[in-house]
Design an enzyme around this catalytic site. Structure first.
Site, PDB file in Angstrom:
ATOM      1  N   HIS A 587      36.455  30.630  37.315  1.00 27.23           N
ATOM      2  CA  HIS A 587      35.372  31.540  37.666  1.00 27.23           C
ATOM      3  C   HIS A 587      35.261  31.765  39.158  1.00 27.23           C
ATOM      4  O   HIS A 587      34.884  32.828  39.610  1.00 27.23           O
ATOM      5  CB  HIS A 587      34.065  31.071  37.038  1.00 27.23           C
ATOM      6  CG  HIS A 587      34.029  31.433  35.589  1.00 27.23           C
ATOM      7  ND1 HIS A 587      34.468  30.582  34.622  1.00 27.23           N
ATOM      8  CD2 HIS A 587      33.694  32.591  34.970  1.00 27.23           C
ATOM      9  CE1 HIS A 587      34.390  31.190  33.449  1.00 27.23           C
ATOM     10  NE2 HIS A 587      33.908  32.404  33.630  1.00 27.23           N
ATOM     11  N   ARG A 730      27.303  41.206  26.490  1.00 26.39           N
ATOM     12  CA  ARG A 730      27.741  40.006  25.778  1.00 26.39           C
ATOM     13  C   ARG A 730      26.562  39.044  25.720  1.00 26.39           C
ATOM     14  O   ARG A 730      25.921  38.786  26.745  1.00 26.39           O
ATOM     15  CB  ARG A 730      28.897  39.366  26.529  1.00 26.39           C
ATOM     16  CG  ARG A 730      29.258  38.000  25.976  1.00 26.39           C
ATOM     17  CD  ARG A 730      30.497  37.467  26.591  1.00 26.39           C
ATOM     18  NE  ARG A 730      30.260  36.937  27.921  1.00 26.39           N
ATOM     19  CZ  ARG A 730      31.224  36.539  28.733  1.00 26.39           C
ATOM     20  NH1 ARG A 730      32.482  36.689  28.360  1.00 26.39           N
ATOM     21  NH2 ARG A 730      30.951  36.040  29.901  1.00 26.39           N
ATOM     22  N   GLU A 823      38.584  36.202  21.885  1.00 24.99           N
ATOM     23  CA  GLU A 823      38.930  35.235  22.926  1.00 24.99           C
ATOM     24  C   GLU A 823      39.623  34.018  22.331  1.00 24.99           C
ATOM     25  O   GLU A 823      40.173  33.203  23.052  1.00 24.99           O
ATOM     26  CB  GLU A 823      37.660  34.737  23.626  1.00 24.99           C
ATOM     27  CG  GLU A 823      36.882  35.816  24.322  1.00 24.99           C
ATOM     28  CD  GLU A 823      35.611  35.276  24.951  1.00 24.99           C
ATOM     29  OE1 GLU A 823      35.584  35.137  26.164  1.00 24.99           O
ATOM     30  OE2 GLU A 823      34.657  34.997  24.193  1.00 24.99           O
ATOM     31  N   ASP A 847      40.056  33.863  28.309  1.00 20.61           N
ATOM     32  CA  ASP A 847      39.994  32.782  27.327  1.00 20.61           C
ATOM     33  C   ASP A 847      41.098  32.895  26.283  1.00 20.61           C
ATOM     34  O   ASP A 847      41.642  31.891  25.839  1.00 20.61           O
ATOM     35  CB  ASP A 847      38.619  32.762  26.650  1.00 20.61           C
ATOM     36  CG  ASP A 847      37.602  32.014  27.506  1.00 20.61           C
ATOM     37  OD1 ASP A 847      37.960  30.939  28.011  1.00 20.61           O
ATOM     38  OD2 ASP A 847      36.490  32.521  27.697  1.00 20.61           O
ATOM     39  N   ARG A 857      42.043  27.240  31.881  1.00 19.75           N
ATOM     40  CA  ARG A 857      42.102  28.385  32.800  1.00 19.75           C
ATOM     41  C   ARG A 857      41.832  27.997  34.248  1.00 19.75           C
ATOM     42  O   ARG A 857      42.189  28.727  35.164  1.00 19.75           O
ATOM     43  CB  ARG A 857      41.129  29.486  32.355  1.00 19.75           C
ATOM     44  CG  ARG A 857      39.703  29.057  32.327  1.00 19.75           C
ATOM     45  CD  ARG A 857      38.846  30.026  31.544  1.00 19.75           C
ATOM     46  NE  ARG A 857      38.282  31.067  32.387  1.00 19.75           N
ATOM     47  CZ  ARG A 857      37.472  32.019  31.947  1.00 19.75           C
ATOM     48  NH1 ARG A 857      37.160  32.082  30.654  1.00 19.75           N
ATOM     49  NH2 ARG A 857      36.983  32.924  32.744  1.00 19.75           N
ATOM     50  N   CYS A 894      38.440  43.164  28.501  1.00 23.27           N
ATOM     51  CA  CYS A 894      37.538  42.933  29.621  1.00 23.27           C
ATOM     52  C   CYS A 894      37.896  41.699  30.427  1.00 23.27           C
ATOM     53  O   CYS A 894      37.185  41.312  31.340  1.00 23.27           O
ATOM     54  CB  CYS A 894      36.089  42.845  29.136  1.00 23.27           C
ATOM     55  SG  CYS A 894      35.822  41.476  28.008  1.00 23.27           S
TER      56      CYS A 894
HETATM   57  C1  PEP Z   1      37.372  36.345  29.071  1.00 23.93           C
HETATM   58  O1  PEP Z   1      37.414  35.222  28.569  1.00 23.93           O
HETATM   59  O2  PEP Z   1      38.386  37.045  29.274  1.00 23.93           O
HETATM   60  C2  PEP Z   1      36.093  36.913  29.467  1.00 23.93           C
HETATM   61  C3  PEP Z   1      35.974  38.163  29.846  1.00 23.93           C
HETATM   62  O3  PEP Z   1      35.029  36.075  29.475  1.00 23.93           O
HETATM   63  P1  PEP Z   1      34.712  35.021  30.677  1.00 23.93           P
HETATM   64  O4  PEP Z   1      35.776  35.183  31.727  1.00 23.93           O
HETATM   65  O5  PEP Z   1      33.371  35.341  31.179  1.00 23.93           O
HETATM   66  O6  PEP Z   1      34.804  33.728  29.953  1.00 23.93           O
HETATM   67 MG    MG Z   2      35.555  34.275  27.966  1.00 24.05          MG
END
Ligand code: PEP
Ligand code: MG
Length: 960
Positions: A587, A730, A823, A847, A857, A894
């Site tokens: 993140h 979401r 995901e 994910d 990740r 996304c």
């Molecule tokens: C993803 O997992 O690609 C996603 C868009 O959700 P996040 O990155 O917020 O887990």
């Molecule tokens: Mg995700």
């Protein structure tokens, strides 16, 4: 922080009834600026749920959780009603303590009040008290028992002399809140008393808040004034509380049993010998406390009531602490137990208490009369430590050879763009200093000089920082410099002959370690700030010039950019980021991308050894780094940057036009959003919709869980800004690496495989329902798309869908589609089934890649291998699109992959209908689509599905 203060007490008040009293108290809170007028309704509403009468003629009115947003400042206002006010259920209150609390700070006041709630009757004294000071005295001064439990005993501590041992004892008393700043210093000035058998005694009544006794023994046998020193008692004395203990200790010593203490090998043995609080070896049962606001008055009262039904003794303790009687309300409140902590009940064997254990556990699980969001007890059980084989796997295979001019290397491309600039390396620095000082006065002066210099430096940083969060960080740093506790610790170390540098460094280490040990992640993060400030001051004391920030835009080189560091990043000063660790879809990398700073991460620890101001070239598109590139190369890069800048400008000029391929295929380009305030900016970047509103980020912008009205305001703000464009929201996606401070999730061994996303909200349906209601109410006929995160099983989707369907009956909406995120591989594999039921899919490639390739990740070394262009991930996306289109449904992507220039033709070719990317990427992604032929993209995508690796896939589209 709540404290009882005489000036907040209004004496001799009169109220006809409880309602009038509440109005008076509420008015006092409003007048003093603690709350908004709406809080008075909260006081009444809370009282309607159940009386806040606590006992001993005291009531503690407070607002409901829903009215917390009416609180400006936490605090209390107190009124004495000598004639009494009927508080319902036959109780009369003579003192009402109105609490304004933003979070769980009210537990502190309850802990303070526990003294008043002891055995002695106080009603009369409170009623007759003729001054506010007398009330404070009564509340504080009721008899207190001596604290002596596991937390106050430390055996085999590494110390060199009695002074250090005394310091350790004082720390224990401080940690258990028996004493405040000032105690340790006062203790050291008293004369130690030898007790025989190597035992010594020290005491002080200075800065004592409640009486406590600490016992500490040294690792090595020591001597003091020629006599053995094998154990030291440190008493924080208040009143006569220690009298019994002292008598017991004397008996022990007279009986020649002193060595049971000085040679003790467990704190249990010490406590048993002294009659301290030891958890008895009784049948027990554990349960996680689920109450949102902890074991406050209402649930504690209920628990005490239930426990009293047994004639046998029942004790309870929190997180392995000292057990207290579960029948005593005051003891229960004094535990200060918070949501998520483990309560352990111990039942006296052979009595009816044993049978009551399961009822108590069930009652706690059910909320003790409050509505609660359940917590999984299994996950709160402590993990047993297993011996580990010491292998530093993380360091294996890492290239550690030093970097020199002309070197180039590859790491993980984390944020696109090219950057050239001097390195500003923030790495742990070594300082050489003498351990011993030249006397307190000299050393103190050294420290003061350094502190003053750092204060000036930080003031300058505050003036320069434009962004609020960055200023806040530096303001906190200033406060840390003036922390009295820190100073006291340093001074004491200096008195023991430490140099200013040694004292400061040790004190910072100790304070930071304590901070890191806190269970609250947010508080623990503050340790980094403490170390940061510590480093600055140490640099000044030692005369070591710390790497100073280059004047020109620089490449920030760090071990890892944590979420806290991202807030410090000032785009005007940081032109690139290079980290030793970190992954592409962590993140923090996402936030760096959102800031638009080119970044390469996971480059290995040798980058931290780069000389300050080494020229660096960071290519965030390809993950390349060049060390000290020559002038020709820098010129080449400047040209390349100009070309890219031009392309960006061209793309921006056409940002409002649709993204249509050369052969006429249109794809929608939307934006990902995490902050409702940015919604208008997203439209300004050319986004045709919001393709992903990460509502957990919206939640994180509030100090407490936003209620329905607050959420409705948040979502309306986005819909208003979108002006008729679709909004894909979401539902709350917390868990995994996304914690919400006010929604604690018990530690899990595999949080990414644990309770996160829809798995969490289905377990807290009221949270999901509140959010869905707020969304439906905010829609007002505008196009709203709701999707559920982390769906892996059809049951999860159906359960969530049914909840939404029920709420839709209640709050009809005109234009709503309901979908899920893809995901988890199981969802992609099940797409043919799910496609029949959903309105759309949105592929979360971050994910999906993590779960398909089984790579965390955010993994420091592996995440570079978690490439969303791996054919296995592409196959899952292909299955999803095929299934959706077969049923006339649409598919968006996304995840971060959607903005990758090499991925765009493949996603397009696979038939994806919408790409949702960070707002900054919208114009570029649209421009990329315009360069492509849909028919060629389709052929390339089919070919890619048959390839063997992500590298092969990337190579296959390099020339497109
Ligand atoms: C993803 O997992 O690609 C996603 C868009 O959700 P996040 O990155 O917020 O887990
Ligand atoms: Mg995700």
């Amino acid at each position: 922080m709540f404290e009882l203060d005489a000036q907040h007490i209004r004496m001799g008040q009169q109220a006809a009834d409880k309602d009038s009293a509440l109005a008076m108290l509420g008015e006092a809170l409003v007048q003093d600026g603690l709350v908004a007028p709406g809080y008075i309704d909260g006081l009444r509403a809370r009282e309607a749920q159940g009386s806040t009468y606590l006992g001993q003629g005291i009531a503690i009115p407070h607002g409901t959780p829903q009215t917390r947003d009416q609180v400006f400042t936490t605090g209390v206002r107190i009124m004495q009603f000598p004639e009494g006010v009927s508080w319902g259920e036959g109780q009369t209150a003579y003192l009402a303590i109105a609490i304004a609390a933003k979070s769980d700070e009210h537990l502190r006041i309850l802990q303070l009040l526990t003294r008043a709630l002891g055995e002695k009757s106080l009603d009369e004294a409170i009623r007759r008290a003729d001054s506010a000071e007398a009330i404070v005295q009564l509340l504080h001064g009721a008899p207190q028992e001596l604290e002596l439990d596991d937390q106050l005993v430390r055996l085999h501590v590494e110390v060199n002399d009695l002074e250090e041992l005394a310091w350790q004892g004082a720390r224990l008393l401080k940690q258990t809140q028996c004493v405040e700043t000032g105690f340790a210093g006062a203790l050291q000035t008293n004369v130690p008393l030898p007790l025989g058998d190597g035992l010594w005694w020290l005491h002080s009544d200075h800065s004592v808040t409640r009486p406590g006794l600490a016992f500490v023994t040294p690792e090595q046998p020591l001597t003091f004034e020629g006599q053995p020193l094998e154990g030291l008692f440190c008493l924080a004395s208040l009143g006569e509380a220690h009298r019994d203990l002292l008598e017991r200790l004397c008996e022990l010593l007279i009986a020649g049993r002193g060595q049971e203490l000085s040679h003790a090998t467990s704190s249990r043995a010490v406590l048993e010998a002294l009659g301290g609080e030891v958890a008895p070896d009784w049948p027990s049962a554990r349960v996680v406390l689920p109450n949102a606001h902890g074991l406050h008055a209402r649930p504690a009262k209920e628990l005490a009531r239930l426990a009293k039904a047994s004639s046998g003794d029942i004790r309870v303790r929190v997180d392995e602490g000292a057990p207290v009687s579960a029948k005593s309300l005051s003891r229960l409140l004094a535990l200060g137990a918070r949501r998520g902590q483990v309560l352990e009940f111990l039942a006296e064997p052979g009595t009816d208490a044993e049978a009551a254990l399961s009822d108590l556990v069930a009652a706690v699980e059910a909320g003790l009369g409050e509505e609660v969001e359940p917590i999984s007890a299994a996950s709160a059980a402590p993990l047993t430590a297993t011996p580990v084989i010491e292998t530093n796997i993380l360091a294996r295979g890492e290239n550690t050879s030093p970097l020199t001019a002309g070197d180039t290397f590859s790491a993980i491309a984390a944020a696109p763009g090219l950057a050239v600039g001097p390195a500003y390396v923030i790495a742990e620095q070594r300082f050489d200093f003498a351990a011993e000082g030249e006397g307190v006065a000299v050393e103190m002066e050294r420290l003061e000089r350094a502190l003053a210099a750092v204060r000036t430096e930080i003031d300058a940083l505050i003036t320069r920082s434009e962004a609020g969060p960055i200023r806040d960080i530096f303001l906190t740093h200033l406060e840390m410099l003036d922390d009295p506790d820190l100073r006291e610790g340093v001074q004491l170390r200096m008195k023991r002959n430490a140099s200013a540098a040694a004292a400061w460094s040790a004190q910072i280490d100790e304070a930071a370690a304590q901070q890191e040990a806190l269970k609250d992640a947010l508080l623990a993060e503050r340790a980094a700030d403490l170390r940061d400030v510590g480093r600055r001051v140490l640099g000044h004391i030692c005369g070591v010039a710390l790497a100073s920030e280059p004047d020109e835009p620089y490449v920030l080189v760090m071990d890892e950019v944590g979420p806290g560091d991202v807030a410090r990043l000032d785009r005007a000063r940081v032109c690139g980021i290079l980290t030793a660790r970190g992954g592409a879809s962590s993140h923090s990398a996402i936030v760096s991308r959102a800031l638009g700073i080119p970044a390469v991460v996971g480059a290995g620890s040798r980058v931290l050894a780069l000389a300050p101001k080494t020229a660096l070239l960071v290519d965030g598109d390809h993950g390349h780094v060049e060390i000290a590139p020559d002038a020709t190369r820098i010129e080449q890069v400047q040209v390349e940057r100009q070309v890219r800048e031009r392309q960006r400008k061209e793309a921006e000029a056409r940002r409002f036009e649709p993204a249509i391929t050369r052969d006429g295929k249109r794809i929608e380009v939307a934006a990902n959003l995490g902050n409702t305030a940015d919604a208008a900016a997203v439209v300004e970047q050319g986004a045709e919709a919001v393709g992903l509103l990460r509502t957990e980020l919206v939640f994180m912008s509030h100090d407490a869980a936003p209620d329905e009205a607050q959420q409705e305001r948040d979502y309306r703000r986005v819909l208003d800004a979108l002006d008729g464009r679709p909004l894909v929201v979401r539902t709350l996606d917390v868990g995994g690496d996304k914690p919400l401070p006010y929604m604690p999730i018990p530690a899990e061994e595999n949080p990414f495989l644990g309770i996160r996303g829809i798995r969490l909200t289905l377990r807290c349906p009221e949270v999901l329902e509140t959010q869905l209601r707020a969304l439906l109410r905010a829609a007002d006929g505008r196009p709203l798309r709701i999707m559920f995160p982390m769906v892996g099983r059809v049951e999860e989707w159906r359960q969530a869908r049914d909840i939404l369907a029920r709420l839709r009956q209640e709050i009809p909406v005109a234009d709503l589609q309901v979908g899920i995120m893809i995901e988890v591989p199981s969802a992609a594999l099940l797409a043919p089934v799910l496609a029949q039921e959903v309105d759309f899919f949105s592929v979360g490639t971050n994910d999906l890649t993590q779960y398909t390739l089984a790579i965390d990740r955010g993994h420091p070394l592996l995440s570079g291998e978690a490439d969303g262009l791996h054919p296995s991930v592409l196959r899952l996306i292909d299955m999803t699109v095929q299934a959706a289109h077969a049923h006339g449904k649409w598919v968006g992507v996304c995840g971060e992959l959607a903005a990758d220039p090499l991925a765009v033709p493949l996603l397009l070719g696979l038939g994806v209908d919408e790409l949702s990317v960070s707002a900054r990427s919208v114009p570029l992604v649209k421009a990329r689509v315009r360069e492509l032929d849909f028919s060629t993209a389709q052929v390339c995508a089919r070919q890619a599905l048959g390839l063997a690796s992500a590298d092969d896939v990337r190579a296959s589209v390099e020339s497109l």
